[in-house]
Design a protein around this motif. Structure first.
Motif, PDB file in Angstrom:
ATOM      1  N   TYR A 153      38.274  51.494  42.084  1.00  0.00           N
ATOM      2  CA  TYR A 153      39.705  50.970  44.078  1.00  0.00           C
ATOM      3  C   TYR A 153      40.448  52.124  44.062  1.00  0.00           C
ATOM      4  N   ASP A 178      37.513  48.213  45.786  1.00  0.00           N
ATOM      5  CA  ASP A 178      37.581  47.074  45.633  1.00  0.00           C
ATOM      6  C   ASP A 178      38.433  46.509  45.120  1.00  0.00           C
ATOM      7  N   TRP A 214      39.638  43.639  44.424  1.00  0.00           N
ATOM      8  CA  TRP A 214      39.405  42.556  43.501  1.00  0.00           C
ATOM      9  C   TRP A 214      39.769  42.943  41.851  1.00  0.00           C
ATOM     10  N   GLN A 215      38.870  44.261  42.063  1.00  0.00           N
ATOM     11  CA  GLN A 215      38.739  44.691  40.378  1.00  0.00           C
ATOM     12  C   GLN A 215      40.210  45.199  40.148  1.00  0.00           C
ATOM     13  N   GLU A 219      43.022  43.244  41.601  1.00  0.00           N
ATOM     14  CA  GLU A 219      43.635  42.295  41.121  1.00  0.00           C
ATOM     15  C   GLU A 219      43.212  41.974  39.623  1.00  0.00           C
ATOM     16  N   LYS A 220      42.452  41.465  39.199  1.00  0.00           N
ATOM     17  CA  LYS A 220      41.354  41.498  38.228  1.00  0.00           C
ATOM     18  C   LYS A 220      42.663  42.412  36.678  1.00  0.00           C
ATOM     19  N   ARG A 249      46.765  41.415  37.707  1.00  0.00           N
ATOM     20  CA  ARG A 249      47.144  39.457  36.817  1.00  0.00           C
ATOM     21  C   ARG A 249      47.229  40.043  36.010  1.00  0.00           C
ATOM     22  N   VAL A 294      45.171  37.592  47.922  1.00  0.00           N
ATOM     23  CA  VAL A 294      44.927  39.188  48.200  1.00  0.00           C
ATOM     24  C   VAL A 294      43.976  38.545  49.709  1.00  0.00           C
ATOM     25  N   GLU A 331      41.891  41.028  51.454  1.00  0.00           N
ATOM     26  CA  GLU A 331      40.370  42.095  51.472  1.00  0.00           C
ATOM     27  C   GLU A 331      40.433  42.374  52.894  1.00  0.00           C
ATOM     28  N   ILE A 370      47.385  43.840  49.090  1.00  0.00           N
ATOM     29  CA  ILE A 370      48.321  42.316  48.164  1.00  0.00           C
ATOM     30  C   ILE A 370      48.737  41.887  48.111  1.00  0.00           C
TER      31      ILE A 370
END
Lengths: 274, 178
Positions: B94, B127, B129-130, B132-133, B136, B152, B154, B159
């Motif tokens: 990302y 990405d 979501w990556q 965010e992971k 976090r 999120v 997308e 975010i």
């Protein structure tokens, strides 16, 4: 039988390249991207010819991802389409209030003694043929201005969607050999460009043949680059840009996305501004 | 430079001298738009010459305002604490693009008369979501007893995090060369 198992891959030998109709790279200048992208790969598009019915792919052009690979923001596109249809709409619906309807100055019957409801005017909203409360008044303009960068992002989102859906084509120029409408009809049909096509050129003075050929065909429209808008792009199945128009549109959008002083554009829109 | 300025000053004083109306005239107010006279070209009596000299033009160009914020020079440390974006970010899953002013697109949004504070990261590519992971655990450590509330988007590449974590997120992004 075998076609299912054998992957459909085309292997091109160096000899085949010399036989192909692809122009040699020296003939066509590759595009230099302003503000080189730092993460996204540049998008690619074929440069096609426009002077013959059969398609010749002349070169691959690179497109700036900030303009042609933007997020497909349908919300921003909807804002743009709504604005384009509303800013020039004037509602002429009109009703009259109880004081504008003719008559009704006299008390219809005495206040007391008749056993009837008390009324002061036959044009009261309670009466048939009476005035209307809070009805529409004419003319009611619906003009408003969309924020500048919503308009810019609307254009980038629509261009990106058109490219992603294979509905954006780039041609060398709008020169065609005849002014016969059948030529353009056949060309569009053979290249599967869909019934309606929007041709966009750099300036509003276009070659004579293309203007004469598309004049009688209502689903082929010509547009200068300064007139490019979200509604027209969505209305036509295919968007065909000349290379000069592509360069102009991309550079204009990139300068707006990167310029440091956006204050004159983002200020409140004044009706009497010069 | 100085010569241009004196030259311009000379022109201005000259015009004012030659046209006293420009300098010190009563304002003309016509009764209406229709009765007012048409504008006419003002005769300019100042003598000037036109030159096309690239050597001189360089000095004029220097005075013109720049249209974009130029790419900053690479230094090991900047006095303001600002850090430029890293160069080799193409292989990351990302990416967070810098703004046109080369700043991180992390903003604080205050709503509900100051009671609601949200941190918003914009211009996220790749990405999300990556990201965010990865983000976090860092934020959960900050908020330890409380829960992390994070959203999120997308579709828009954004975010949104509940609370003011602008500096923390800028620090986290700076550590990763974004």
């Amino acid at each position: 039988m075998f076609s299912c198992t054998i992957p459909k891959l085309r292997i091109i030998f160096p000899t085949a390249r010399s036989l192909s109709s692809l122009a040699s790279p020296s003939q066509i200048e590759p595009r230099q991207l302003a503000f080189p992208p730092k993460y996204q790969q540049p998008r690619q598009v074929w440069l096609e010819n426009f002077d013959t019915i059969e398609e010749k792919k002349l070169a691959i052009l690179e497109l700036h991802p900030e303009v042609f690979a933007a997020n497909p923001r349908v919300d921003i596109i909807h804002d743009n389409v709504r604005w384009q249809s509303l800013y020039r709409y004037v509602s002429y619906a009109h009703t009259k209030s109880r004081f504008e309807v003719r008559g009704g100055g006299r008390k219809p019957w005495p206040q007391k003694g008749l056993g009837r409801a008390r009324h002061g005017s036959i044009r009261s909203p309670l009466f048939r043929g009476g005035g209307v409360i809070h009805g529409p008044k004419s003319p009611n303009p619906h003009f408003y201005m969309l924020p500048f960068y919503t308009r810019i992002h609307g254009l980038t989102a629509t261009l990106s969607i058109k490219l992603a859906q294979d509905d954006l084509h780039v041609i060398t120029d709008l020169e065609i050999p005849t002014d016969d409408p059948n030529f353009v009809e056949e060309l569009v049909k053979s290249r599967k460009w869909g019934p309606s096509v929007l041709f966009v050129d750099e300036s509003d003075i276009m070659p004579r043949n293309i203007t004469a050929a598309t004049d009688s065909v209502k689903h082929f429209n010509l547009m200068p680059a300064y007139g490019l808008n979200v509604y027209s792009m969505l209305k036509h199945d295919t968007l065909v840009l000349t290379r000069a128009a592509l360069d102009l549109i991309e550079s204009k959008l990139l300068t707006h996305l990167h310029k440091n002083n956006s204050v004159p554009n983002t200020q409140k829109y004044k009706l009497n501004q010069v | 430079m100085a010569s241009i300025r004196t030259y311009l000053q000379r022109i201005i004083t000259k015009t004012c001298f030659m046209h006293p109306r420009v300098y010190n005239s009563p304002q003309i107010r016509n009764s209406s738009f229709h009765s007012s006279k048409f504008l006419v070209d003002v005769e300019v009596n100042t003598k000037y010459e036109t030159t096309k000299n690239p050597e001189e033009w360089k000095y004029v160009e220097r005075l013109l305002p720049v249209t974009t914020v130029p790419e900053p020079k690479k230094l090991p440390v900047y006095a303001s604490g600002w850090k430029p974006q890293g160069d080799d970010l193409k292989d990351r899953p990302y990416f967070i693009a810098r703004t046109r002013n080369h700043m991180m697109p992390v903003y604080l949004e205050i709503r509900q008369r100051g009671t609601a504070r949200h941190t918003i990261i914009k211009k996220i590519q790749g990405d999300i979501w990556q990201l965010e992971k990865d983000l976090r655990p860092f934020l959960e450590d900050l908020l330890k007893p409380k829960n992390l509330r994070l959203q999120v988007n997308e579709f828009a590449g954004k975010i949104c995090i509940n609370g003011d974590h602008v500096n923390a997120i800028k620090y986290w992004l700076g550590e990763r060369n974004f």
